[in-house]
Design a protein around this motif. Structure first.
Motif, PDB file in Angstrom:
ATOM      1  N   PRO A  21      -9.759  -6.442  46.294  1.00 33.90           N
ATOM      2  CA  PRO A  21      -8.276  -6.121  46.659  1.00 33.90           C
ATOM      3  C   PRO A  21      -7.388  -5.864  45.773  1.00 33.90           C
ATOM      4  O   PRO A  21      -6.396  -4.935  45.852  1.00 33.90           O
ATOM      5  CB  PRO A  21      -7.771  -7.682  47.449  1.00 33.90           C
ATOM      6  CG  PRO A  21      -9.131  -8.246  47.727  1.00 33.90           C
ATOM      7  CD  PRO A  21     -10.215  -7.790  46.465  1.00 33.90           C
ATOM      8  N   LEU A  22      -7.354  -6.481  44.614  1.00 36.63           N
ATOM      9  CA  LEU A  22      -6.437  -5.934  43.398  1.00 36.63           C
ATOM     10  C   LEU A  22      -6.726  -4.710  42.942  1.00 36.63           C
ATOM     11  O   LEU A  22      -5.692  -3.907  42.932  1.00 36.63           O
ATOM     12  CB  LEU A  22      -6.648  -7.227  42.213  1.00 36.63           C
ATOM     13  CG  LEU A  22      -6.208  -8.449  42.430  1.00 36.63           C
ATOM     14  CD1 LEU A  22      -6.395  -9.433  41.349  1.00 36.63           C
ATOM     15  CD2 LEU A  22      -4.429  -8.445  42.732  1.00 36.63           C
ATOM     16  N   LEU A  24      -8.048  -2.271  44.917  1.00 35.31           N
ATOM     17  CA  LEU A  24      -7.290  -1.337  45.826  1.00 35.31           C
ATOM     18  C   LEU A  24      -5.942  -1.224  45.931  1.00 35.31           C
ATOM     19  O   LEU A  24      -5.330  -0.092  45.865  1.00 35.31           O
ATOM     20  CB  LEU A  24      -8.007  -1.884  47.210  1.00 35.31           C
ATOM     21  CG  LEU A  24      -9.452  -1.531  47.420  1.00 35.31           C
ATOM     22  CD1 LEU A  24      -9.831  -2.239  48.928  1.00 35.31           C
ATOM     23  CD2 LEU A  24      -9.820   0.165  47.491  1.00 35.31           C
ATOM     24  N   SER A  25      -5.313  -2.302  45.469  1.00 40.10           N
ATOM     25  CA  SER A  25      -4.040  -2.500  45.681  1.00 40.10           C
ATOM     26  C   SER A  25      -3.343  -1.909  44.672  1.00 40.10           C
ATOM     27  O   SER A  25      -2.289  -0.947  44.539  1.00 40.10           O
ATOM     28  CB  SER A  25      -3.289  -3.862  45.624  1.00 40.10           C
ATOM     29  OG  SER A  25      -1.971  -3.987  45.476  1.00 40.10           O
ATOM     30  N   MET A  26      -3.864  -1.840  43.396  1.00 41.76           N
ATOM     31  CA  MET A  26      -3.467  -1.190  42.250  1.00 41.76           C
ATOM     32  C   MET A  26      -3.578   0.471  42.203  1.00 41.76           C
ATOM     33  O   MET A  26      -2.463   1.161  42.087  1.00 41.76           O
ATOM     34  CB  MET A  26      -4.455  -1.564  41.096  1.00 41.76           C
ATOM     35  CG  MET A  26      -3.725  -0.966  39.464  1.00 41.76           C
ATOM     36  SD  MET A  26      -4.620  -1.616  38.079  1.00 41.76           S
ATOM     37  CE  MET A  26      -6.219  -1.238  38.443  1.00 41.76           C
ATOM     38  N   THR A  27      -4.544   0.732  42.832  1.00 39.18           N
ATOM     39  CA  THR A  27      -4.718   2.318  43.373  1.00 39.18           C
ATOM     40  C   THR A  27      -3.820   2.851  44.006  1.00 39.18           C
ATOM     41  O   THR A  27      -2.961   3.936  44.106  1.00 39.18           O
ATOM     42  CB  THR A  27      -6.164   2.605  43.533  1.00 39.18           C
ATOM     43  OG1 THR A  27      -7.347   1.949  42.560  1.00 39.18           O
ATOM     44  CG2 THR A  27      -6.337   4.120  43.806  1.00 39.18           C
ATOM     45  N   ILE A  28      -3.681   2.044  45.432  1.00 43.08           N
ATOM     46  CA  ILE A  28      -2.558   2.494  46.247  1.00 43.08           C
ATOM     47  C   ILE A  28      -1.382   2.350  45.879  1.00 43.08           C
ATOM     48  O   ILE A  28      -0.632   3.516  46.114  1.00 43.08           O
ATOM     49  CB  ILE A  28      -2.836   1.753  47.565  1.00 43.08           C
ATOM     50  CG1 ILE A  28      -4.291   2.064  48.228  1.00 43.08           C
ATOM     51  CG2 ILE A  28      -1.927   1.982  48.477  1.00 43.08           C
ATOM     52  CD1 ILE A  28      -4.713   1.051  49.430  1.00 43.08           C
ATOM     53  N   THR A  29      -1.235   1.472  45.053  1.00 42.81           N
ATOM     54  CA  THR A  29       0.312   1.150  44.567  1.00 42.81           C
ATOM     55  C   THR A  29       0.612   2.449  43.703  1.00 42.81           C
ATOM     56  O   THR A  29       1.753   3.072  43.703  1.00 42.81           O
ATOM     57  CB  THR A  29       0.552   0.010  44.129  1.00 42.81           C
ATOM     58  OG1 THR A  29       0.216  -1.098  44.841  1.00 42.81           O
ATOM     59  CG2 THR A  29       2.014  -0.213  43.347  1.00 42.81           C
ATOM     60  N   THR A 295       1.152   0.488  36.930  1.00 46.42           N
ATOM     61  CA  THR A 295      -0.268   0.374  37.018  1.00 46.42           C
ATOM     62  C   THR A 295      -0.792  -0.491  35.702  1.00 46.42           C
ATOM     63  O   THR A 295      -1.551  -1.209  35.820  1.00 46.42           O
ATOM     64  CB  THR A 295      -0.826   1.874  36.741  1.00 46.42           C
ATOM     65  OG1 THR A 295      -0.396   2.568  37.859  1.00 46.42           O
ATOM     66  CG2 THR A 295      -2.295   1.712  36.772  1.00 46.42           C
ATOM     67  N   ASN A 298      -0.191  -3.947  36.805  1.00 45.25           N
ATOM     68  CA  ASN A 298      -1.351  -4.697  37.600  1.00 45.25           C
ATOM     69  C   ASN A 298      -2.486  -4.526  37.022  1.00 45.25           C
ATOM     70  O   ASN A 298      -3.395  -5.428  37.394  1.00 45.25           O
ATOM     71  CB  ASN A 298      -1.265  -3.438  38.790  1.00 45.25           C
ATOM     72  CG  ASN A 298      -0.025  -3.144  39.933  1.00 45.25           C
ATOM     73  OD1 ASN A 298       0.546  -4.295  39.953  1.00 45.25           O
ATOM     74  ND2 ASN A 298       0.106  -2.220  40.549  1.00 45.25           N
ATOM     75  N   THR A 302      -4.610  -7.900  37.239  1.00 42.41           N
ATOM     76  CA  THR A 302      -6.036  -8.066  37.670  1.00 42.41           C
ATOM     77  C   THR A 302      -6.731  -8.702  36.766  1.00 42.41           C
ATOM     78  O   THR A 302      -7.682  -9.632  37.017  1.00 42.41           O
ATOM     79  CB  THR A 302      -6.422  -6.620  38.085  1.00 42.41           C
ATOM     80  OG1 THR A 302      -5.541  -6.049  38.768  1.00 42.41           O
ATOM     81  CG2 THR A 302      -7.724  -6.692  38.229  1.00 42.41           C
TER      82      THR A 302
END
Length: 596
Positions: A21-22, A24-29, A295, A298, A302
């Protein structure tokens, strides 16, 4: 066996549950922030460039208007044919050209060549220069159909005149507005007018449009020559950047494009006037700096989360049984009757929650026991205080009655009257009710003034002025005495002679009661009056600032205002003013029940 252990499986699950999840969240963010920054930066810079272009157009328009001011002079065209022999005409032409030079800030020099007289004139900050010439120094300037042309930035020159020239610096750069002067409506060309304008104003306008060191700004003419740039070495040179030139050569007047690893926002100025284009270059490194920083943050989060997950998994797998055993030992002590066990909680997991809930339960049990004991003790104390409160006033009233009876026996009725007033004042102040009728409050203050009359016999007079019906209104108890008492403490002065105290009550509006206490004693000093007003403007539940805290009268007045606001809310107000020639007026506004 190693890969089948609970510790390995729990560690693998925790790593997967946290890392996926982290990431994915970092990439989407990053992607969403990048797009958001792109749209936000583009919109903000389009508005910024639009404003900068508007300011530049306004400035160029002011220079253009200055150049056509010659047509407003009815003698200007005539004087072109009368020079050089007519010195008066030459002086008037110099005055007109010097007026143009001083009309708009930034104009360095004004050059004019008259074809009728074959004479060139240069007006600068120093003495004007004139010379006979057959041709204009700017004859090869490519004028447009409207007889106007703006030449790109170039070093300042003297238009063929010898030094000394313009006192602006030989290395300074200017742009020049060229205009042919015609005998309108005839297209015949009478003279050429050239106005050299410094780049200071352009530099100040453009300097507000970019961040030095990270962004670039270009002001280009229609041929790609740099009028102004954040890189001063490019001024006056043709910009060698085909991607940028092709990006702004479209039909759109304003827009943006991407080239050379940067975002370019541009705006074209009025083509009829200058044909310039304002371009701002924002590198991707600057544009997406916040997204990159986010990034990095994040990524750090992570890594920290994964480390915590690994350490936490190991600690949970090793110590999962130890807290349970400790909890059992606590239970055994409580079962033995030791209710004040110090339950230590170190973990923050489910077991830690059980520990905390158990400790709260024991704290609640102990608090209930202590509360019952303290309640019983408080009840006994209150009973004792109630008995004392009944005994002490009763004893005091009987004593005052005995002294009054003795005064009557000795035929001193004034002493009996004063003792009766004092007794009634004490009875009134000890009433448990917080609201009383205004007539009771008025009777209380009358008895108080009766006692003060004994002290200050001939120093003051009292007037009561009550509007019909106001004495039946209910008001907070003891709101008049502190105000009147301040008069005797701070307002009475024997040097003023006999003073007047006036107490009145009116209804300014339905549901409103206004009480006014006025005296003709000493006025309050201005500084102290402002301090009192500031104190009374503080909220009831707010702490009083140290510089406002104070003298006794402010404490009494604030307490009166607090009681009024408890009864009337924010509608209750107190106003204090000085009256002329001396004296003080206090007004209380109180909310009451509306009556038919």
């Amino acid at each position: 066996m190693k890969f089948r252990s609970i510790r390995f499986r729990l560690s693998a699950f925790m790593l997967a549950a946290v890392a996926i999840p982290l990431l994915l969240s970092m990439t989407i963010t990053f992607l969403v922030t990048k797009q958001s920054l792109r749209e936000q930066t583009t919109g903000e810079n389009e508005r910024l460039i639009f404003q900068g272009a508007a300011n530049l157009e306004n400035y160029l328009q002011s220079v253009n208007k200055a150049s056509i001011a010659v047509y407003k002079d009815p003698h200007f065209l005539t004087n072109l044919t009368r020079i050089p022999n007519d010195y008066r005409a030459a002086a008037e032409l110099y005055t007109s050209l010097d007026t143009i030079r001083n009309t708009v800030p930034g104009i360095v020099s004004v050059y004019m060549h008259s074809y009728e007289a074959g004479q060139s004139t240069l007006v600068t900050g120093s003495a004007p220069k004139r010379g006979q010439r057959e041709h204009s120094y700017t004859e090869d300037v490519p004028y447009r159909s409207n007889a106007l042309y703006i030449e790109a930035s170039h070093p300042v020159h003297l238009y063929g005149f010898s030094s000394p020239g313009p006192a602006y610096g030989k290395d300074a750069k200017v742009f020049t507005l060229h205009r042919s002067i015609q005998n309108i409506p005839s297209p015949r060309r009478l003279a050429d007018l050239s106005i050299d304008v410094s780049l200071d104003t352009v530099r100040s306008i453009c300097g507000e449009l970019y961040q030095g060191g990270s962004e670039q700004l270009y002001l280009l003419d229609a041929t790609g020559v740099v009028i102004y740039s954040s890189n001063e070495t490019l001024i006056g040179q043709k910009l060698e950047n085909p991607d940028l030139i092709s990006g702004i050569n479209g039909e759109q007047k304003q827009g943006y494009f991407e080239a050379d690893e940067a975002m370019h926002v541009y705006r074209k100025l009025n083509a009829e006037l200058s044909g310039w284009t304002l371009v701002k270059q924002i590198p991707y490194e600057t544009l997406y700096a916040r997204a990159t920083r986010l990034t990095e943050i994040n990524a750090g989060i992570t890594g920290a989360a994964l480390s915590v997950a690994i350490i936490g998994t190991l600690l949970i797998s090793i110590r999962i049984t130890q807290p349970i055993r400790q909890l059992l030992r606590y239970m055994e002590k409580i079962q033995a009757g030791q209710l004040d066990v110090d339950i230590q909680v170190t973990s923050r997991d489910e077991i830690g929650m059980v520990f905390r809930r158990f400790r709260r339960m024991m704290d609640t049990v102990n608090n209930l026991i202590l509360r019952e004991y303290r309640l019983e003790l408080a009840n006994k104390t209150n009973q004792l205080k109630a008995l004392q409160a009944q005994i002490n006033p009763h004893f005091l009233y009987n004593t005052l009655q005995s002294i009054g009876t003795l005064a009557l026996q000795h035929e001193v009725p004034r002493i009996y009257s004063l003792l009766s007033s004092l007794s009634r004042i004490m009875r009134y102040s000890m009433k448990e009710s917080t609201l009383v009728h205004l007539k009771d409050e008025a009777e209380h203050i009358r008895m108080y003034l009766d006692l003060q009359k004994e002290r200050f016999d001939d120093q003051f007079d009292v007037i009561f002025d009550w509007e019909p019906g106001v004495l039946e209104e209910q008001v907070p108890k003891m709101i008049l005495q502190p105000i009147v008492e301040n008069y005797f403490k701070h307002g009475m002065d024997a040097r003023l002679g006999r003073t007047l105290l006036r107490i009145s009550g009116t209804r300014p509006a339905p549901g409103r009661l206004r009480l006014m206490i006025e005296n003709t004693g000493l006025s309050i000093p201005h500084d102290r009056l402002e301090q009192l007003r500031s104190l009374l403007s503080c909220k009831p539940d707010a702490a009083v600032p140290e510089e406002l805290a104070a003298p006794d009268e402010s404490v009494g007045l604030r307490n009166v205002l607090l009681r009024v606001r408890l009864h009337s809310g924010e509608a209750g107000r107190m106003d204090i003013t000085n009256i002329e020639p001396h004296g003080v007026r206090v007004i209380l506004d109180i909310k009451t029940e509306e009556r038919e």
